[in-house]
Design a protein around this motif. Structure first.
Motif, short mmCIF file in Angstrom:
data_model
loop_
_atom_site.label_atom_id
_atom_site.label_comp_id
_atom_site.label_asym_id
_atom_site.label_seq_id
_atom_site.Cartn_x
_atom_site.Cartn_y
_atom_site.Cartn_z
N LEU A 94 5.35 4.42 2.24
CA LEU A 94 5.91 5.66 2.79
C LEU A 94 6.38 5.51 4.24
O LEU A 94 7.29 6.22 4.67
N THR A 95 5.76 4.62 5.00
CA THR A 95 6.06 4.56 6.43
C THR A 95 6.92 3.37 6.85
O THR A 95 7.45 3.38 7.96
N ASN A 96 7.05 2.37 6.01
CA ASN A 96 7.85 1.19 6.38
C ASN A 96 9.33 1.57 6.46
O ASN A 96 9.92 2.00 5.45
N TRP A 132 0.58 3.77 1.94
CA TRP A 132 0.90 4.08 3.33
C TRP A 132 2.12 3.28 3.80
O TRP A 132 3.05 3.82 4.38
N ASP A 133 2.10 1.96 3.52
CA ASP A 133 3.25 1.12 3.91
C ASP A 133 4.50 1.52 3.15
O ASP A 133 5.61 1.48 3.70
N SER A 190 0.85 -1.20 0.00
CA SER A 190 0.00 0.00 0.00
C SER A 190 0.88 1.25 0.00
O SER A 190 2.05 1.20 0.41
#
Length: 197
Positions: A106-108, A103-104, A101
């Motif tokens: 960008l944030t992982n 979100w993942d 995703s």
């Protein structure tokens, strides 16, 4: 006819061309949702357009007799939006192919630990304010600060070049070329073109 276009910079229907380019810039990157496997081509095309956008202004200053370069400068916004959206589509396609995703993506922390991905992500962060302010309303709202926000394009370009260099694509070469031409233009270097009668 050629003299009129190249030396005088006269392009028929320029305002119509600007509108067509604007809508193409918004629509064509959406093709990534049809063909996410093409994410590399989106990245390559977006990078090449970004290079052209950053080269056009210093080239227009260095070659003042080629008025076509000044005319092309009037299309920088449309091509800049196109380049940015293609590069964002490159990122989206990359994630889609790995079933990650946004979100993942960008944030992982793993994505940030990988040097090449990390630099690419930093570049994407800097392009967001540039895209959001690429309109007349933002120019009026931000006034003098608008130009400072638009200068994030250079950070986007530099971080993109580092990203490409780290994956072995030689992204440092365009950075050197753009920087050299900007310095030449800043110091008033000019090349005159003999006028064709």
């Amino acid at each position: 006819m050629l003299k009129k276009i190249i030396l005088d910079g006269q392009i028929s229907y320029l305002m119509l061309l600007k509108k067509v380019l604007f809508w193409l810039a918004l629509i064509l990157p959406l093709y990534i949702f049809v063909e996410p496997r093409e994410f590399s081509e989106f990245g390559e095309t977006g990078w090449n357009i970004l290079i052209a956008v950053l080269l056009i202004r210093p080239l227009a200053d260095i070659f003042p007799d080629l008025k076509i370069l000044r005319t092309f400068s009037m299309l920088r916004k449309e091509f800049g939006i196109f380049a940015a959206l293609l590069l964002i589509a490159h990122f989206v396609g990359f994630l889609m192919m790995r079933e990650i995703s946004i979100w993942d993506g960008l944030t992982n922390p793993e994505n940030w630990d990988t040097a090449a991905c990390g630099w690419g992500l930093i570049g994407l962060i800097f392009v967001i304010p540039v895209l959001l302010t690429s309109n007349k309303f933002s120019m009026i709202l931000l006034k003098r600060k608008w130009k400072y926000v638009q200068h994030f394009t250079y950070l986007f370009f530099i971080f993109g070049g580092i990203h490409l260099t780290l994956i072995g694509e030689g992204g440092y070469v365009p950075i050197i070329i753009v920087a050299t031409l900007w310095l030449l233009a800043k110091f008033g270097f000019k090349i005159k073109i003999p006028q064709i009668q």
